[in-house]
Motif scaffolding. Structure first.
Motif, mmCIF file in Angstrom:
data_model
loop_
_atom_site.group_PDB
_atom_site.id
_atom_site.type_symbol
_atom_site.label_atom_id
_atom_site.label_comp_id
_atom_site.label_asym_id
_atom_site.label_seq_id
_atom_site.Cartn_x
_atom_site.Cartn_y
_atom_site.Cartn_z
ATOM 1 N N TYR A 153 0.856 -1.189 0.000
ATOM 2 C CA TYR A 153 0.000 0.000 0.000
ATOM 3 C C TYR A 153 0.888 1.234 0.000
ATOM 4 O O TYR A 153 2.046 1.199 0.415
ATOM 5 C CB TYR A 153 -0.963 -0.002 1.201
ATOM 6 C CG TYR A 153 -0.292 0.077 2.559
ATOM 7 C CD1 TYR A 153 0.006 1.315 3.142
ATOM 8 C CD2 TYR A 153 0.059 -1.080 3.247
ATOM 9 C CE1 TYR A 153 0.629 1.383 4.389
ATOM 10 C CE2 TYR A 153 0.681 -1.015 4.487
ATOM 11 C CZ TYR A 153 0.962 0.210 5.052
ATOM 12 O OH TYR A 153 1.583 0.284 6.269
ATOM 13 N N ASP A 155 2.107 4.834 1.184
ATOM 14 C CA ASP A 155 2.135 5.649 2.398
ATOM 15 C C ASP A 155 3.034 6.844 2.107
ATOM 16 O O ASP A 155 4.262 6.739 2.184
ATOM 17 C CB ASP A 155 2.673 4.806 3.568
ATOM 18 C CG ASP A 155 2.628 5.572 4.885
ATOM 19 O OD1 ASP A 155 1.817 6.519 4.997
ATOM 20 O OD2 ASP A 155 3.419 5.246 5.791
ATOM 21 N N ARG A 234 9.626 -0.969 3.451
ATOM 22 C CA ARG A 234 9.329 0.356 2.871
ATOM 23 C C ARG A 234 10.338 0.688 1.772
ATOM 24 O O ARG A 234 11.550 0.643 2.006
ATOM 25 C CB ARG A 234 9.430 1.438 3.958
ATOM 26 C CG ARG A 234 8.266 1.438 4.881
ATOM 27 C CD ARG A 234 8.354 2.507 5.960
ATOM 28 N NE ARG A 234 7.097 2.510 6.693
ATOM 29 C CZ ARG A 234 6.045 3.263 6.384
ATOM 30 N NH1 ARG A 234 6.120 4.115 5.389
ATOM 31 N NH2 ARG A 234 4.927 3.181 7.076
#
Ligand SMILES: Cc1cc2nc3c(=O)[nH]c(=O)nc-3n(C[C@H](O)[C@H](O)[C@H](O)COP(=O)(O)OP(=O)(O)OC[C@H]3O[C@@H](n4cnc5c(N)ncnc54)[C@H](O)[C@@H]3O)c2cc1C
Length: 407
Positions: A153, A155, A234
């Motif tokens: 997703y 961010d 990330r």
């Protein structure tokens, strides 16, 4: 249909054959010895770097870059070179033509941004780093890529990735720096638009190499096959390849080319096996005559030659169609070759193992390792059953009018 090589390709073929004879085949044992000399087998034997340097020096480097990607060879010409490399499990890497790097480099050439190309494609092309491809997951039938469950997703300026992957070939290579990971980015989108591909440097926090997976007991060191968990990993949003939702499309493009490369190498492995068989049968004497003088062994040689030529023609036909009309138009031929070439290799290698007797299943000759490799080809990049399903679907579609008439 003609498979005559251009003068350029003919010259490469000649030099490649000589390189195999002079540098690759005599160094296969040395490579294994050097690998075993180290404390861990997950290191690169020095002979590999020496051979790569020699290949670069002789301009036998990155031969997989065909016309479609700006190179000078057609795919059908490359088929004849890739087949030669396929005679040794060592060779493709020496020429920077090994999976999964070639597939990943093609993805970056076709879909990568200039920033991604600079960061990852250039060092891959130079052979300074290596890469892996993480699509398959242990918890779902991954031959149906729409099944994958790993997710990411957005961010802010980053994507956060969570996935459990396995069979990421090459991930254990000491110099493997980056993975192309396929995960879902939108589970509500249309079935084939839910997936995305993203570049993940392997030193990113949260990337956990859980274990290596042996193949019939072979560790396939130093590249290996890894189970990798991506835990809240990330990466910058700029690591996305193409657009969100392009993952399935990119996977199809990647696998089209990758599959045919596997087929070419499988034909090369078959050639190696039949040569070894003939060599052995011409020397070994049992019950008063050479093995090569016995009718059953001659039959094995003849059957092998027929199967190799049949398998090769399918590979060339598929490669030629890809050259002329693209991978999509060639998908039936690619599927046919993907089923046929590993079958040929398994049959021929099995016969060679039989002729070698006990030596055939040992590590003294490369037949057992070649057989293990060829057997995986019936599973990787789509199991046989999936390709059979696709061939039948296309065949039914193409021949439907005829079926109706005969009713
Ligand atoms: C040595 C090796 C290297 C690999 N390297 C990579 C890699 O680098 N990256 C990566 O992402 N993956 C890799 N893979 C994974 C490989 O691509 C998958 O194993 C393959 O796609 C099959 O997926 P699966 O294992 O989940 O089998 P499943 O999808 O569970 O299928 C299992 C079996 O079900 C049957 N089946 C499936 N579909 C059908 C159907 N429609 N009709 C009838 N029968 C069917 C077939 O017999 C099939 O073999 C590698 C695998 C191996 C063995």
């Amino acid at each position: 249909m003609h498979y005559k090589l251009s003068d350029y390709a003919e010259d490469i073929k000649k030099r490649l054959k000589q390189f195999m004879k002079e540098f690759i085949l005599p160094n296969e044992k040395k490579y294994e010895e050097q690998l075993n000399e180290t404390n861990t087998r997950w290191t690169v034997p020095p002979i590999m770097e020496e051979l790569k340097n020699e290949a670069k020096k002789q301009d036998l480097w990155n031969l997989f870059i065909t016309k479609r990607y700006g190179g000078e060879l057609s795919l059908v010409e490359y088929a004849q070179l890739c087949e030669i490399m396929g005679q040794s499990l060592l060779a493709p890497e020496v020429f920077n033509c090994s999976a999964p790097d070639t597939g990943n480099m093609e993805v970056l050439m076709e879909f990568g941004t200039s920033e991604q190309k600079k960061q990852w494609l250039d060092p891959l092309l130079e052979g300074k780093i290596r890469s892996c491809f993480s699509m398959t997951e242990p918890s779902v039938a991954s031959s149906d890529a729409t099944n994958i469950q790993g997710e990411m997703y957005r961010d802010g300026d980053e994507y956060v990735i969570n996935a459990r992957k396995w069979w990421s070939t090459g991930a254990l290579y000491p110099n493997c720096k980056v993975a192309i990971v396929m995960v879902k980015s939108d589970t509500k989108a249309e079935k084939h638009r839910q997936q995305s591909m993203i570049l993940v440097p392997l030193d990113t926090p949260g990337v956990e190499i859980k274990r290596f997976l042996p193949v019939f007991g072979y560790d396939d060191a130093p590249h290996g096959h890894a189970e990798i968990h991506y835990n809240n990993v990330r990466v910058p949003a700029s690591n996305l390849i193409g657009e969100e939702g392009d993952g399935f499309k990119i996977a199809q493009a990647r696998l089209g080319g990758g599959r045919i490369h596997h087929c070419m190498r499988a034909i090369g492995a078959s050639e190696r096996a039949v040569h070894l068989l003939i060599e052995r049968a011409s020397q070994r004497v049992a019950f008063g005559t050479k093995l090569a003088d016995k009718a059953v062994i001659r039959e094995a040689i003849a059957e092998s030659r027929i199967e190799i030529e049949q398998g090769r023609q399918l590979v060339y036909l598929a490669a030629e169609k890809i050259d002329d009309e693209g991978a999509k138009a060639a998908r039936k031929l690619i599927a046919m070759a993907k089923i046929s070439a590993p079958r040929v290799a398994l049959n021929v290698i099995d016969r060679a193992i039989q002729v070698f007797g006990g030596a055939g299943v040992s590590d003294d000759v490369p037949l057992a390792a070649l057989w293990a490799y060829a057997r995986t080809l019936r599973i990787v990049d789509g199991p046989d059953q999936v390709h059979l399903k696709d061939i039948a679907k296309l065949e039914l579609r193409e021949n439907m009018p005829m079926v109706t008439i005969t009713k």
